[in-house]
Design a protein around this motif. Structure first.
Motif, PDB file in Angstrom:
ATOM      1  N   GLU A 102       0.808  -1.225   0.000  1.00  0.00           N
ATOM      2  CA  GLU A 102       0.000   0.000   0.000  1.00  0.00           C
ATOM      3  C   GLU A 102       0.835   1.266   0.000  1.00  0.00           C
ATOM      4  O   GLU A 102       0.297   2.364  -0.194  1.00  0.00           O
ATOM      5  N   GLU A 103       2.136   1.143   0.251  1.00  0.00           N
ATOM      6  CA  GLU A 103       3.004   2.322   0.294  1.00  0.00           C
ATOM      7  C   GLU A 103       4.322   1.998  -0.401  1.00  0.00           C
ATOM      8  O   GLU A 103       4.999   1.034  -0.051  1.00  0.00           O
ATOM      9  N   MET A 104       4.692   2.820  -1.375  1.00  0.00           N
ATOM     10  CA  MET A 104       5.925   2.632  -2.128  1.00  0.00           C
ATOM     11  C   MET A 104       6.844   3.811  -1.866  1.00  0.00           C
ATOM     12  O   MET A 104       6.446   4.977  -1.986  1.00  0.00           O
ATOM     13  N   ILE A 105       8.099   3.510  -1.509  1.00  0.00           N
ATOM     14  CA  ILE A 105       9.080   4.540  -1.174  1.00  0.00           C
ATOM     15  C   ILE A 105      10.215   4.451  -2.179  1.00  0.00           C
ATOM     16  O   ILE A 105      10.836   3.396  -2.352  1.00  0.00           O
ATOM     17  N   GLY A 106      10.495   5.563  -2.829  1.00  0.00           N
ATOM     18  CA  GLY A 106      11.469   5.587  -3.903  1.00  0.00           C
ATOM     19  C   GLY A 106      12.896   5.779  -3.436  1.00  0.00           C
ATOM     20  O   GLY A 106      13.239   5.610  -2.259  1.00  0.00           O
ATOM     21  N   THR A 107      13.753   6.172  -4.378  1.00  0.00           N
ATOM     22  CA  THR A 107      15.186   6.282  -4.159  1.00  0.00           C
ATOM     23  C   THR A 107      15.594   7.752  -4.066  1.00  0.00           C
ATOM     24  O   THR A 107      14.753   8.647  -4.061  1.00  0.00           O
ATOM     25  N   ALA A 108      16.913   7.994  -4.048  1.00  0.00           N
ATOM     26  CA  ALA A 108      17.427   9.365  -4.068  1.00  0.00           C
ATOM     27  C   ALA A 108      17.523   9.909  -5.485  1.00  0.00           C
ATOM     28  O   ALA A 108      18.023  11.021  -5.686  1.00  0.00           O
ATOM     29  N   TYR A 109      17.019   9.149  -6.474  1.00  0.00           N
ATOM     30  CA  TYR A 109      17.160   9.526  -7.872  1.00  0.00           C
ATOM     31  C   TYR A 109      15.786   9.880  -8.468  1.00  0.00           C
ATOM     32  O   TYR A 109      14.801   9.989  -7.744  1.00  0.00           O
ATOM     33  N   ASP A 110      15.741  10.059  -9.773  1.00  0.00           N
ATOM     34  CA  ASP A 110      14.525  10.530 -10.444  1.00  0.00           C
ATOM     35  C   ASP A 110      13.604   9.344 -10.721  1.00  0.00           C
ATOM     36  O   ASP A 110      13.667   8.723 -11.790  1.00  0.00           O
ATOM     37  N   ASP A 111      12.718   9.063  -9.792  1.00  0.00           N
ATOM     38  CA  ASP A 111      11.857   7.889  -9.885  1.00  0.00           C
ATOM     39  C   ASP A 111      10.540   8.213 -10.585  1.00  0.00           C
ATOM     40  O   ASP A 111      10.061   9.358 -10.581  1.00  0.00           O
ATOM     41  N   VAL A 112       9.954   7.164 -11.158  1.00  0.00           N
ATOM     42  CA  VAL A 112       8.591   7.219 -11.685  1.00  0.00           C
ATOM     43  C   VAL A 112       7.789   6.163 -10.929  1.00  0.00           C
ATOM     44  O   VAL A 112       8.091   4.969 -11.015  1.00  0.00           O
ATOM     45  N   ILE A 113       6.786   6.605 -10.152  1.00  0.00           N
ATOM     46  CA  ILE A 113       6.000   5.678  -9.334  1.00  0.00           C
ATOM     47  C   ILE A 113       4.533   5.851  -9.689  1.00  0.00           C
ATOM     48  O   ILE A 113       3.956   6.929  -9.524  1.00  0.00           O
ATOM     49  N   GLU A 114       3.939   4.778 -10.165  1.00  0.00           N
ATOM     50  CA  GLU A 114       2.529   4.785 -10.565  1.00  0.00           C
ATOM     51  C   GLU A 114       1.735   3.877  -9.633  1.00  0.00           C
ATOM     52  O   GLU A 114       2.105   2.724  -9.420  1.00  0.00           O
ATOM     53  N   GLY A 115       0.656   4.421  -9.095  1.00  0.00           N
ATOM     54  CA  GLY A 115      -0.198   3.644  -8.216  1.00  0.00           C
ATOM     55  C   GLY A 115      -1.173   2.771  -8.985  1.00  0.00           C
ATOM     56  O   GLY A 115      -1.118   2.652 -10.214  1.00  0.00           O
ATOM     57  N   SER A 116      -2.096   2.164  -8.246  1.00  0.00           N
ATOM     58  CA  SER A 116      -3.124   1.318  -8.848  1.00  0.00           C
ATOM     59  C   SER A 116      -4.489   1.955  -8.583  1.00  0.00           C
ATOM     60  O   SER A 116      -4.590   3.161  -8.397  1.00  0.00           O
ATOM     61  N   SER A 117      -5.516   1.140  -8.532  1.00  0.00           N
ATOM     62  CA  SER A 117      -6.862   1.667  -8.277  1.00  0.00           C
ATOM     63  C   SER A 117      -7.192   1.696  -6.788  1.00  0.00           C
ATOM     64  O   SER A 117      -8.302   2.080  -6.409  1.00  0.00           O
ATOM     65  N   GLU A 118      -6.245   1.295  -5.924  1.00  0.00           N
ATOM     66  CA  GLU A 118      -6.489   1.263  -4.483  1.00  0.00           C
ATOM     67  C   GLU A 118      -6.041   2.567  -3.822  1.00  0.00           C
ATOM     68  O   GLU A 118      -5.439   3.439  -4.454  1.00  0.00           O
ATOM     69  N   ASN A 119      -6.330   2.699  -2.526  1.00  0.00           N
ATOM     70  CA  ASN A 119      -5.857   3.846  -1.750  1.00  0.00           C
ATOM     71  C   ASN A 119      -4.404   3.591  -1.334  1.00  0.00           C
ATOM     72  O   ASN A 119      -4.128   2.659  -0.570  1.00  0.00           O
ATOM     73  N   GLU A 120      -3.489   4.433  -1.798  1.00  0.00           N
ATOM     74  CA  GLU A 120      -2.071   4.151  -1.608  1.00  0.00           C
ATOM     75  C   GLU A 120      -1.289   5.402  -1.246  1.00  0.00           C
ATOM     76  O   GLU A 120      -1.772   6.530  -1.385  1.00  0.00           O
ATOM     77  N   VAL A 121      -0.047   5.171  -0.792  1.00  0.00           N
ATOM     78  CA  VAL A 121       0.885   6.246  -0.468  1.00  0.00           C
ATOM     79  C   VAL A 121       2.100   6.081  -1.376  1.00  0.00           C
ATOM     80  O   VAL A 121       2.727   5.016  -1.394  1.00  0.00           O
ATOM     81  N   LEU A 122       2.433   7.146  -2.115  1.00  0.00           N
ATOM     82  CA  LEU A 122       3.601   7.140  -3.001  1.00  0.00           C
ATOM     83  C   LEU A 122       4.576   8.190  -2.490  1.00  0.00           C
ATOM     84  O   LEU A 122       4.219   9.369  -2.374  1.00  0.00           O
ATOM     85  N   ARG A 123       5.812   7.787  -2.196  1.00  0.00           N
ATOM     86  CA  ARG A 123       6.823   8.706  -1.659  1.00  0.00           C
ATOM     87  C   ARG A 123       8.038   8.704  -2.589  1.00  0.00           C
ATOM     88  O   ARG A 123       8.663   7.677  -2.799  1.00  0.00           O
TER      89      ARG A 123
END
Length: 299
Positions: A238-259
């Protein structure tokens, strides 16, 4: 004559039938405080009180107070799956026979199938476990000051079970499964082909150890560094945490946290009531019409 030949044929057929694999055998050497387990396909170990059980049966007089090492030995068989299941539901394998002097004495495990090991399953407790998969094995007590390896072997699956578990890996051969509870999974810098399963609860997957940008598709597929041979797979996260670089993070149809953390990230919430946190850098955040919350998003 025909009757005798038929009888001989039956005896020959019986003698040529594949013999069942021998059950696991176990010996305990009190002088070296070592348990040696010989097996062919699968074997399990857990404790019941102080008694060490191998496939549900006591191993001679072995207990968690008179054993320092449990060694699993199996001949390598490419045609068969070989697995060692270390079950902590009965409690940790501690204190062991010898005080290690750091206040965290315990029994060590060595898995040897002749080719580096085909599979080790660690099954956690109902409490909050902290397991770390290293390149050479697993630390079952990662909250300790000493970062020793308690289980030596390759091809590890860690299942935290219930509790808010912290499971991390620095290995290229590992699977992390959280189970029920709010679990924190930490991804490996040597990714590509790894599986991370959150289970029920609010579970996070942290890629802050990865030294390149990642691209996450639908909170399920994680593409990373050029040295990765494949992509990672995430399930029930439910929660995705990225890197120190230029990330691309795409969620789904659920309630989520993108960092996004560092770098100039692009976060896309899609459907659901999402929280998009760009972190440092110049970040682009795009919600999906579900009443999303945008934090530290410059575009």
């Amino acid at each position: 004559m025909k009757t005798r030949l038929a009888a001989l044929g039956v005896l020959l057929a019986v003698s040529l039938q594949a013999q069942p694999a021998r059950a696991a055998s176990c010996t305990f050497d009190p002088d070296s405080a070592t348990v040696t387990v010989t097996f062919r396909k699968e074997v399990s170990v857990r404790r019941n009180g102080d008694t060490i059980l191998i496939k549900g049966k006591p191993c001679e007089a072995a207990t968690v107070t008179n054993v320092d090492l449990v060694r699993f030995v199996a001949p390598h068989n490419p045609a068969a799956s070989q697995a060692v299941r270390i079950n902590l539901t009965g409690g940790p394998f501690a204190p062991g026979a010898t005080d290690e002097g750091d206040g965290a004495s315990e029994i060590e495990f060595v898995v040897d199938t002749g080719a580096g090991g085909d599979g080790i399953l660690i099954k956690g407790t109902t409490e909050a476990d902290h397991f770390v998969v290293a390149p050479g094995g697993v630390n079952l007590n990662a909250d300790e000051e000493s970062s020793d390896i308690d289980v030596m072997g390759l091809g590890v699956v860690v299942y935290g079970r219930r509790g808010a578990d912290l499971l991390s890996t620095a290995s290229a051969r590992a699977t992390l499964r959280g189970g029920p509870g709010d679990d924190a999974l930490v991804g490996s810098a040597f990714g590509g082909g790894l599986f991370y399963g959150g289970g029920t609860g609010h579970d996070s997957l942290d890629y802050s150890n990865v030294e390149c940008a990642i691209e996450v598709s639908a909170m399920a597929y994680v593409f990373g560094c050029p040295i990765w041979e494949s992509y990672d797979v995430a399930d029930s996260v439910e929660e995705m945490i990225g890197t120190a670089y230029d990330d691309v993070i795409e969620g789904s149809s659920e309630n989520e946290v993108l960092r996004g953390r560092g770098g100039d990230d692009f976060l896309h919430g899609r459907r659901g009531r999402d929280i998009l946190d760009g972190g440092s850098g110049t970040d682009t955040c795009q919600g999906g019409g579900g009443g999303d919350t945008l934090i530290r998003c410059e575009v």
